[in-house]
Scaffold this active site. Structure first.
Site, PDB file in Angstrom:
ATOM      1  CG  ASN A  49      -1.754  -1.222   1.328  1.00 11.86           C
ATOM      2  OD1 ASN A  49      -2.344  -1.645   0.338  1.00 11.86           O
ATOM      3  ND2 ASN A  49      -1.802  -1.825   2.496  1.00 11.86           N
ATOM      4  CG  HIS A 142     -10.497  -2.597   7.294  1.00 13.72           C
ATOM      5  ND1 HIS A 142      -9.970  -2.657   8.565  1.00 13.72           N
ATOM      6  CD2 HIS A 142      -9.534  -3.076   6.458  1.00 13.72           C
ATOM      7  CE1 HIS A 142      -8.736  -3.132   8.502  1.00 13.72           C
ATOM      8  NE2 HIS A 142      -8.443  -3.395   7.245  1.00 13.72           N
ATOM      9  CB  SER A 190      -9.535  -2.113   1.873  1.00 13.63           C
ATOM     10  OG  SER A 190     -10.369  -3.071   2.481  1.00 13.63           O
ATOM     11  CG  ASP A 215     -11.143   3.514   6.839  1.00 11.73           C
ATOM     12  OD1 ASP A 215     -10.191   3.962   6.180  1.00 11.73           O
ATOM     13  OD2 ASP A 215     -11.070   2.470   7.512  1.00 11.73           O
ATOM     14  CG  HIS A 218      -7.044   1.666   0.777  1.00 13.75           C
ATOM     15  ND1 HIS A 218      -5.846   0.993   0.654  1.00 13.75           N
ATOM     16  CD2 HIS A 218      -7.761   0.990   1.702  1.00 13.75           C
ATOM     17  CE1 HIS A 218      -5.851  -0.056   1.443  1.00 13.75           C
ATOM     18  NE2 HIS A 218      -7.009  -0.092   2.094  1.00 13.75           N
ATOM     19  CE  LYS A 246      -3.739   0.254   4.572  1.00 14.75           C
ATOM     20  NZ  LYS A 246      -5.023   0.086   5.206  1.00 14.75           N
TER      21      LYS A 246
HETATM   22  C1  LIG Z   1      -5.387  -0.828   6.393  1.00 15.02           C
HETATM   23  C2  LIG Z   1      -6.739  -0.380   6.782  1.00 15.02           C
HETATM   24  C3  LIG Z   1      -7.041  -0.060   8.095  1.00 15.02           C
HETATM   25  C4  LIG Z   1      -6.061  -0.317   9.214  1.00 15.02           C
HETATM   26  O1  LIG Z   1      -5.017   0.592   9.220  1.00 15.02           O
HETATM   27  P1  LIG Z   1      -3.638   0.181   9.913  1.00 15.02           P
HETATM   28  O2  LIG Z   1      -2.972   1.474  10.186  1.00 15.02           O
HETATM   29  O3  LIG Z   1      -2.917  -0.677   8.944  1.00 15.02           O
HETATM   30  O4  LIG Z   1      -3.983  -0.565  11.168  1.00 15.02           O
HETATM   31  C5  LIG Z   1      -8.273   0.466   8.381  1.00 15.02           C
HETATM   32  N1  LIG Z   1      -9.196   0.637   7.422  1.00 15.02           N
HETATM   33  C6  LIG Z   1      -8.967   0.288   6.144  1.00 15.02           C
HETATM   34  C7  LIG Z   1     -10.022   0.483   5.118  1.00 15.02           C
HETATM   35  C8  LIG Z   1      -7.739  -0.245   5.785  1.00 15.02           C
HETATM   36  O5  LIG Z   1      -7.510  -0.644   4.538  1.00 15.02           O
END
Ligand SMILES: *Cc1c(COP(=O)(O)O)cnc(C)c1O
Length: 396
Positions: A49, A142, A190, A215, A218, A246
């Site tokens: 990512n 997620h 995701s 959220d 990405h 990411k």
């Molecule tokens: C990766 C991800 C998370 C978690 O984030 P981390 O910092 O890796 O714990 C939360 N929500 C989504 C949509 C993700 O892809």
């Protein structure tokens, strides 16, 4: 050692293996900024990512080292004890400005943020039935959001993926309920790589008197004006969550929103209060990434072009890419065994594109999931496309 427990664990693991569901950890080496397998063979990375390549950027690495040298290796206390420094607060201010919000709060990880902020929000009206919360969550959200919603222990409705009519209907059913309503979505999903219609969600939330939690794991760094995310593009989102591991190439996460929201979390969010603060090296890396990300339009354009090319080639070979319009590109295979076999062929052809299986994705939709990055140049993309052509047979 509890021998019985151990035997039971081994039985369960064997069952997972027989069902092609066993997950194993594999070691990867990063050398000279590229990915190598355990035998030292270089692979094209189509599974990280690190969308803008910032984890390998000299400025990001240098500032991480510099801040560790200057401020120490660890925090080393929770934020409300001695874990907050001037550099922590300054960085949160920068993150708030980046997202166009009043305030922001750092978290140790995105998982921790979603899993603990959602319950803290549901708790706003706890003890006051007029304010008892109801949660409305997209079915493809997620795992960390699902954890948060479950732990909030309030009425939770799951709406069909990106189906705003369904959400409207569910919200309508709660219209007589005076409690707080909270809608949960990702801006870029995701596993499918498609987007939520945030402008429409903002309107819907307003119409039903609901708050909107988005959220942007990405999207932050990748989409929206100067990579500020899709919430920055449309405005009106109440709670924005973003990750720093990411596109930012570092580690951690943040929540951005109003001053009152952030102050509430400082007082009532267990995942913020009862954990050690992020270390200076991480803060330094994020600070440098914040210097770079707004000016990376050329890299974002390259990433969009790369993604478009891969989607087109998969479509030509009749693979369903599930409405992807981003750097996350699924190629649906179907069975777990077939998806694993496709990933193996791809790796033999020199590309790492990981197979994703249930329970991460719905039954029968096991897939290769490509996540591209802007560091793939013309030559790298050509190698990737050749490998895909060689390892994914034409579907009819
Ligand atoms: C990766 C991800 C998370 C978690 O984030 P981390 O910092 O890796 O714990 C939360 N929500 C989504 C949509 C993700 O892809």
């Amino acid at each position: 050692m509890d021998a019985e427990l151990d035997a039971l664990l081994r039985t369960r693991l064997a069952e997972l293996d027989a069902a092609h569901r066993l997950r194993r950890l594999r070691p990867w080496h990063w050398g000279d900024g590229s990915l190598h397998d355990a035998d030292g063979r270089a692979l094209i990375d189509a599974s990280s990512n690190d969308y803008l390549g910032l984890s390998q950027h000299p400025l990001v690495k240098a500032r991480a080292a510099e801040w560790a040298e200057r401020h120490g290796a660890g925090a080393p206390a929770s934020r409300l004890v001695t874990g907050t420094r001037d550099i922590t607060l300054a960085l949160e201010q920068r993150l708030a400005e980046f997202k166009g919000c009043e305030a922001a709060l750092l978290f140790s990880s995105g998982f921790q943020a979603n899993a603990t902020v959602i319950p803290a929000l549901a708790k706003v009206g706890a003890g006051d039935t007029a304010n008892a919360a109801a949660i409305f969550s997209d079915e493809l959200n997620h795992a960390s959001i699902i954890h948060g919603a479950r732990f909030a222990k309030c009425n939770t409705e799951i709406f069909r993926h990106n189906d705003l009519d369904h959400l409207d209907e569910l919200l309508g059913r709660h219209s007589a309920n005076p409690g707080r309503k909270l809608i949960l979505t990702e801006s870029v999903f995701s596993m499918d790589g498609d987007r939520a219609d945030l402008a429409a969600l903002v309107q819907l939330a307003e119409r039903h008197g609901a708050a909107l939690y988005v959220d942007e794991a990405h999207a932050s760094g990748v989409l929206g004006p100067q990579g500020r995310g899709l919430a920055a593009e449309c405005g009106g989102v109440d709670v924005v969550m973003g990750t720093l591991g990411k596109a930012f190439g570092a580690f951690g996460a943040y929540i951005a929103g109003s001053r009152a929201l952030i102050d509430w979390l400082v007082n009532r969010c267990a995942g913020f209060i009862y954990t050690t603060a992020l270390p200076p090296a991480v803060l330094g890396a994020v600070d440098a990434a914040l210097d770079l990300v707004p000016g990376m339009d050329a890299e974002r354009a390259q990433l969009a072009r790369n993604s478009q090319r891969l989607r087109e080639m998969l479509a030509q070979r009749n693979y369903d890419t599930l409405g992807s319009s981003t750097q996350i590109i699924p190629a649906v295979i179907g069975s777990d065994a077939d998806a694993l076999a496709a990933a193996r062929r791809l790796e033999e052809a020199g590309v790492l594109g990981v197979a994703i299986r249930p329970p991460t994705v719905p039954e029968g939709t096991s897939r290769l999931r490509f996540t591209l990055n802007s560091r793939l140049d013309e030559q790298g993309m050509q190698r990737l496309l050749d490998a895909v052509a060689a390892s994914l047979p034409l579907r009819c």
